[in-house]
Every structure is written in C-alpha cells, then in structure tokens.
Design an enzyme around this catalytic site. Structure first.
Site, PDB file in Angstrom:
ATOM      1  N   GLY A  75      21.248  42.517  53.633  1.00  0.00           N
ATOM      2  CA  GLY A  75      21.180  43.175  52.321  1.00  0.00           C
ATOM      3  C   GLY A  75      19.982  42.669  51.539  1.00  0.00           C
ATOM      4  O   GLY A  75      19.074  42.061  52.100  1.00  0.00           O
ATOM      5  N   ASN A  76      19.975  42.931  50.237  1.00  0.00           N
ATOM      6  CA  ASN A  76      18.912  42.390  49.394  1.00  0.00           C
ATOM      7  C   ASN A  76      19.480  42.079  48.012  1.00  0.00           C
ATOM      8  O   ASN A  76      20.669  42.262  47.778  1.00  0.00           O
ATOM      9  CB  ASN A  76      17.719  43.353  49.326  1.00  0.00           C
ATOM     10  CG  ASN A  76      18.129  44.695  48.771  1.00  0.00           C
ATOM     11  OD1 ASN A  76      18.558  44.799  47.633  1.00  0.00           O
ATOM     12  ND2 ASN A  76      18.029  45.747  49.600  1.00  0.00           N
TER      13      ASN A  76
END
Ligand code: PMT
Length: 421
Positions: free
Chosen positions: A231-232
């Site tokens: 993810g980020n």
C-alpha cells in the site's frame, strides 16, 4: 436643474444597488416551526423584502399555533403553505418550493424540527421541502436554554453542520420560560446579515449545479496474502476535501476511495469504497462515461502481486520474492476513453517535478494536472496542508502552502474557469 436631478437620482440608484446587492432578486424560502419566536418572522420577512428579495413562507402545523399564516402571506405577498394539500384538493408541491429557493431559512427551528431534519423524519411539508432542497439551508434554532444545551441538540446541530447547513446560533437573553440563558432565536437583523454576507462572499457559487464530478481518493491496497498488502501512505484527505468542495458548488459527486478512515455525511457525495487498483478501475468505469469532470487524486499502486497466497505466507525462508505485475492505469485509460469529460490528474513527484508532471499531462491525455512534491514541507501524504502547482498544456500556476480544503478550492476554481465559460 434637470441634469443635476438626474445625476442625484442615478447616484441614489447606485447607492441603493450597492446596499442591496446580495439579496436583490434572491428567492428566500422561510420555514417557520412551532416556537414563540415565530412572531419575529414578521420582521424577518419585512427586512428581506426591503432588501429586494422575494420571500415565500411555509409553516409546520404547530407553527400555526404561534403565528398567523395570513400575516406572513400579507407581508410576503405570497400564499403560505403548511400542509401537503390545499383547498379543493390541490397539492402544495414541496419539490417545486425547494427548487424555487436560492436560500432556505428554518427559523425559528425547534429542537423537534432540528431532530427530524437531521434524521430525515419526513412527516410534514417543512421537512419534505428541506429534504428536497438543493440550495444552502440556514438554521436559526430557538428553544429553552437546557434544551439548547442538551447533548442530543448539540449533536443534531453538529450533524446539520456536517451535512453542509449553516447554523445561526441562538442568542443569550430572557427566554419565554422566564429563565435567562442561550436559546433565543437570533434577531431578524442578524439572520438577514448572515445570509447577505454569505451571498456577497461568493461562497454561494453553485456553478457545478447539474454537473457530475468523479473523484478518486486514498490509497489502494494490493493483497499479498490474507494478512498482508502493498500500500502507500495516502489518507484520502486531499480527495475528500475535493469531494466536499465540489458538492458545495452544487455538483453530484461520485467519490471512489481506496481504504481510508474518512467519512462524509454530505448527501451530494456518493461514496464508493474499494480496496485494490483493479476494483477502483472497475468502479471508475461504471460511471466515467456520464461524468462532466474527473479528478484522479488517488495514490494508486502501480504494481500488484501476480498471485495472492490463499493462506498466510510462513516465514520459512530468509528471502521472499514476490512477483509483481503492472496494475491498470486508471487515469491513463480515462484519457484514452475521453469524450467530453474534463480530465484532471495528480502528480506526486520527488524529483524533476515539473518535467514529470508535464509528461504525465501529455501521455495520459489530461486537461490539467495538479503537481505536489514530497520535497515541499507540509505537502503530500497525510498532512492537513498541501502545496501545489497546476499545469495545463500552455500554462503553469503556482500556489502557496494551504489547508487541503483551500487547495481544493483553488483546484475547483481552476476547473470552473476552464469548463464554465
Ligand atoms: O490522501 P492524502 O494523504 O491527502 O495525500 C494526497 C496525495 C499526496 C495522495 C495526492 O495529493 C496525490 O498526489 N495523489 C496522486 C498520487 C499518485 O499516485 O501520483 P502519481 O504521480 O503516481 O500518479 C499520477 C496520476 O495517475 C494520479 O492522478 C493517479 O491517481 C493516477 N494513477 C496512477 C497509477 C495508476 N495505476 N492509475 C492511476 O489512475
């Protein structure tokens, strides 16, 4: 002499125009509910009419116990409705009333009506009209001090604000009960001023009324196994701020968000939650064809694991290799399939910012791109602020560090300039 009379008359007209600018020809719908302050509505109607507004009044059934429909009708020079049906079986169309209004004011607003408004309990003409209204709604509560201070009333007022309505707080003073405290309806002059200031400030710009704006927000999570993902750091703040601002300006907003803890109560925002880039892609293209503007503020993962393990991966080996495959480029595909949409991309860069943003603008067939750089303090992921540059094919505008809400305003001002000539 005639010349001077003419000049003086013209100056008089100009002064009158300046004094009445905000309210002249504005259509004001006043919804009166059952409180003792209903008598003050006579003065409210008079003040709005003096300033050049057109006024219509509707009343709840219990407001009729406190004030006379005949007085309101005489002052406003319009019929006053308090029921869905008129004489001879005519229907008092709440949708027409709601759409007629430039501004709706609920005053005095009782605790009971406030609760019905925020919970959509639609059992009279005032609530049906309120629920149909697309215009800004001002609420002037009036009740006894303990009712006003009660946590349920406070929560209902907060909810009303979250829905985008404007609260004109009750004032301190002597109340009908004989007690002294906060609960008196704001004076008519205060209500008129609040509405006037709002109209003059330009905040009422509902230039996107009738338009549909699609916004992507937040991160995407690409599953590795049932427990882990790639993810980020995107929180969704930038995208949600854009959605709120677009809705304020009258747009129907389709907000497609990756995993984010943010919520919205705004009834003009349709929130679709997704997890992965592929899901975001599917959801975007369910709506894309019918939208007028699309803004891609999501931080979409460029790659996803080729295979998702069905069970949690055990840590047996010293090294673990996960094969990644490219995710669909959602914005790039929007660019390819663009027909009439005005397409806005974001670029999050760490180096060669302007060159990279310009290249994305061209490659993805965008109309404009919003550049933010992780090198700028206060900009980017998770922060409440951002610092942007807006680039089009032939121009670039730079903005200072601002709250994400103010940045959303700058972005939508720019979109308005480009799309609503
Ligand atoms: O959510 P916040 O915490 O408030 O943070 C806001 C933000 C930093 C995420 C936001 O301001 C931002 O910059 N969003 C874009 C982030 C990004 O992915 O930029 P990019 O340069 O990698 O992508 C360029 C554009 O293509 C973006 O509009 C992106 O949404 C889009 N894209 C990218 C990859 C992909 N597979 N599909 C896409 O649509």
């Amino acid at each position: 002499m005639a010349f001077f009379t003419c000049i003086i008359q013209k100056m008089g007209n100009l002064v009158h125009k300046l004094l009445t600018m905000g309210l002249e020809h504005k259509k004001i719908l006043i919804a009166v509910t059952g409180g003792i302050a209903a008598y003050k509505i006579n003065f409210l109607i008079r003040d709005f009419i003096k300033k050049g507004a057109e006024v219509q009044v509707i009343m709840t059934p219990s407001a009729l116990n406190f004030a006379s429909a005949l007085t309101f009708s005489t002052l406003s020079k319009n019929p006053v409705f308090s029921d869905f049906y008129g004489v001879n079986g005519t229907w008092n169309n709440h949708v027409e009333l709601a759409l007629w209004a430039d501004v709706m004011i609920v005053a005095p607003c009782t605790a009971n009506t406030l609760a019905k408004m925020v919970h959509g309990q639609c059992d009279n003409l005032v609530i049906a009209t309120f629920l149909s209204a697309k215009c800004p709604v001002f609420i002037a509560p009036a009740m006894d001090l303990d009712m006003y201070a009660h946590p349920s009333t406070r929560q209902n007022l907060e909810m009303a604000e979250d829905y985008g309505h404007f609260i004109i707080p009750a004032e301190e003073g002597e109340l009908a009960s004989g007690l002294v405290g906060q609960g008196r309806m704001a004076e008519p002059g205060t209500i008129v001023k609040e509405v006037e200031d709002y109209l003059d400030s330009g905040k009422q710009s509902r230039n996107f009324a009738g338009k549909t704006i699609l916004i992507t927000a937040g991160p995407t999570f690409e599953a590795i196994d049932p427990v882990r993902y790639i993810g980020n750091h995107s929180s969704g703040k930038m995208g949600f701020a854009l959605a709120e601002e677009a809705a304020k300006r009258g747009a129907r907003v389709i907000l497609i968000s990756g995993p984010s803890s943010l919520q919205t109560q705004n009834k003009n925002i349709e929130l679709h939650r997704v997890t992965s880039a592929k899901e975001m892609f599917e959801e975007v293209f369910r709506y894309y064809e019918g939208v007028d503007v699309a803004i891609a503020s999501a931080a979409v993962a460029d790659y996803a694991p080729k295979d998702v393990a069905l069970e949690k991966i055990k840590k047996n080996e010293d090294n673990l290799t996960i094969e990644l495959v490219k995710n669909p480029d959602i914005l790039g595909t929007m660019g390819e399939r663009k027909t009439r949409q005005f397409l806005v991309g974001f670029a999050l860069e760490t180096q060669n910012e302007e060159v990279n943003a310009k290249s994305k603008l061209e490659k993805k067939n965008l109309d404009m791109i919003v550049l933010n750089s992780l090198r700028d303090e206060g900009a980017g992921f998770q922060k409440d602020t951002n610092r942007i540059k807006i680039l089009t094919a032939d121009a670039m505008e730079e903005f200072e560090l601002k709250s994400k809400e103010a940045v959303a305003q700058d972005i939508l001002d720019f979109v308005e300039k480009k799309t609503l000539k």
